[in-house]
Design an enzyme around this catalytic site. Structure first.
Site, PDB file in Angstrom:
ATOM      1  CB  CYS A 134      12.018  76.916  30.849  1.00  0.00           C
ATOM      2  SG  CYS A 134      12.271  78.393  29.867  1.00  0.00           S
ATOM      3  CB  CYS A 137      15.244  77.456  29.061  1.00  0.00           C
ATOM      4  SG  CYS A 137      14.642  78.331  30.118  1.00  0.00           S
ATOM      5  CG  ASP A 138      15.248  73.783  27.930  1.00  0.00           C
ATOM      6  OD1 ASP A 138      16.248  73.977  28.013  1.00  0.00           O
ATOM      7  OD2 ASP A 138      14.398  73.260  28.857  1.00  0.00           O
TER       8      ASP A 138
END
Ligand code: NDP
Length: 324
Positions: A134, A137-138
């Site tokens: 992701c 997200c990261d």
């Protein structure tokens, strides 16, 4: 004591929440079992540019928050839990979560799909330590770093472009010469001078499990089998999705790849409908998921009304619809 519902919806992505809006507006007081990632896949994306109605695009999490509030406004109830078991052998159907049982006349399955992984040991061991599925997200953790994105679809190219906001360089590794991604995404990635491509290569391994961090990536030429090694700080896997249908194995007809077989939104069991990515291997778009969620809620409504003897549409049409 079990909760009794007319309409229960499993999943809270585009399909589930749209089904909830329609079922709630039909006074069916639907229950949405949200799952442990409420809002579905759009909550882990950034810009959504292809959902109609947002000329300048909208952030995925914002879109889902708005849709959830819209469903709640008309009386949808929500449970923040996963379904752990369903019994579809007889109507009404039974659904079990970690804390309760729900008995429901109709069930709308919108459990979506989950990111696929490559299946190599290093990927599992280094997940969260430089390996990610992701970018949204990261990505932030890879400021001025060297990252690789694996895959040749829209997700891979979108993530590659997104990661250039943070990373020093982003290399897309794809196993073929041509892309599955749409031409507009390919062009956008090609025009970004931080994005590089390594085509006809697959991931052989990711270093370094012993250090518990990503230090490099080994790629194999798909034609010559030659192995090359590159330094890397992060590896983002973007190779597609697996439908979330484990709960229904042996109860509903599934395709070879695990998607629920539907006729429109009807499954092999009367009263069980499926909408969104869990039954759509082809389009897999937020807007098609929303459309099928709407259709599933209408089908559930028509079925219930025809069984109760007061169809909201002319009787002949309702009979024709529910008997298909
Ligand atoms: P796709 O299934 O479209 O693409 C998956 C990619 O990963 C393919 O290129 C595939 O290769 C590759 N792949 C699959 N398995 C492996 C493996 N084991 N090893 C190496 N490579 C592998 O998935 P996406 O998630 O990219 O897209 C899903 C849907 O969502 C699509 O319909 C897409 O259009 C849509 N989407 C739209 C966006 C937008 O409009 N902004 C953004 C993101 C997604 P191969 O091509 O060889 O099969």
């Amino acid at each position: 004591m079990a909760t009794r519902k007319k309409v229960t919806i499993l999943g809270s992505g585009s399909a589930g929440l749209t089904a909830a809006i329609y079922a709630a507006r039909a006074n069916l007081e639907p229950l949405v079992i949200q799952g442990l990632q409420p809002g579905g896949q759009l909550t882990i994306t950034t810009d959504v540019e292809n959902f109609p109605g947002f000329a300048d695009g909208i952030q995925g999490p914002d879109l889902m928050e708005q849709t959830q509030r819209q469903a709640a406004r008309f009386g949808t109830q929500f449970i923040d839990d996963n379904a752990s078991f369903v019994d579809l052998s007889k109507r009404p159907f039974m659904i079990r979560t970690s804390s309760q049982e729900i008995i429901t006349d109709t069930l709308i399955i919108c459990t979506g799909a989950t990111a696929k992984l490559l299946g190599i040991e290093a990927e599992k061991k280094l997940m969260g330590h430089g390996v990610s599925a992701c970018a949204t997200c990261d990505g932030f953790f890879f400021k001025d770093k060297e990252v690789f994105v694996i895959g040749g679809g829209d997700t891979a190219l979108e993530e590659a472009v997104f990661l250039t906001r943070f990373a020093k360089q982003v290399t897309v590794v794809h196993r073929r010469e041509t892309f599955r991604a749409s031409p507009i995404m390919v062009n956008r990635a090609k025009q970004n001078n931080k994005v590089k491509f390594i085509l006809n290569h697959v991931v052989e391994d990711i270093d370094d499990i012993s250090k518990n961090e990503v230090t490099g990536i080994k790629l194999r030429d798909a034609q010559s089998n030659k192995i090359s090694q590159y330094p890397a700080d992060g590896v983002f896997i973007a190779i597609g999705h697996q439908p979330n249908t484990d709960l229904f194995k042996g109860q509903l007809e599934l395709t070879k790849t695990g998607y629920i077989v539907t006729n429109g939104v009807k499954t092999s069991i009367t009263g069980v409908f499926a909408a969104g990515d869990v039954q759509d291997e082809l389009y897999r778009q937020a807007v098609t998921a929303a459309g099928s969620g709407c259709a599933a809620a209408l089908e559930a409504q028509w079925l219930l009304e025809s069984e109760e003897g007061h169809p909201s549409m002319p009787l002949a049409d309702a009979k024709q619809k529910v008997s298909k």
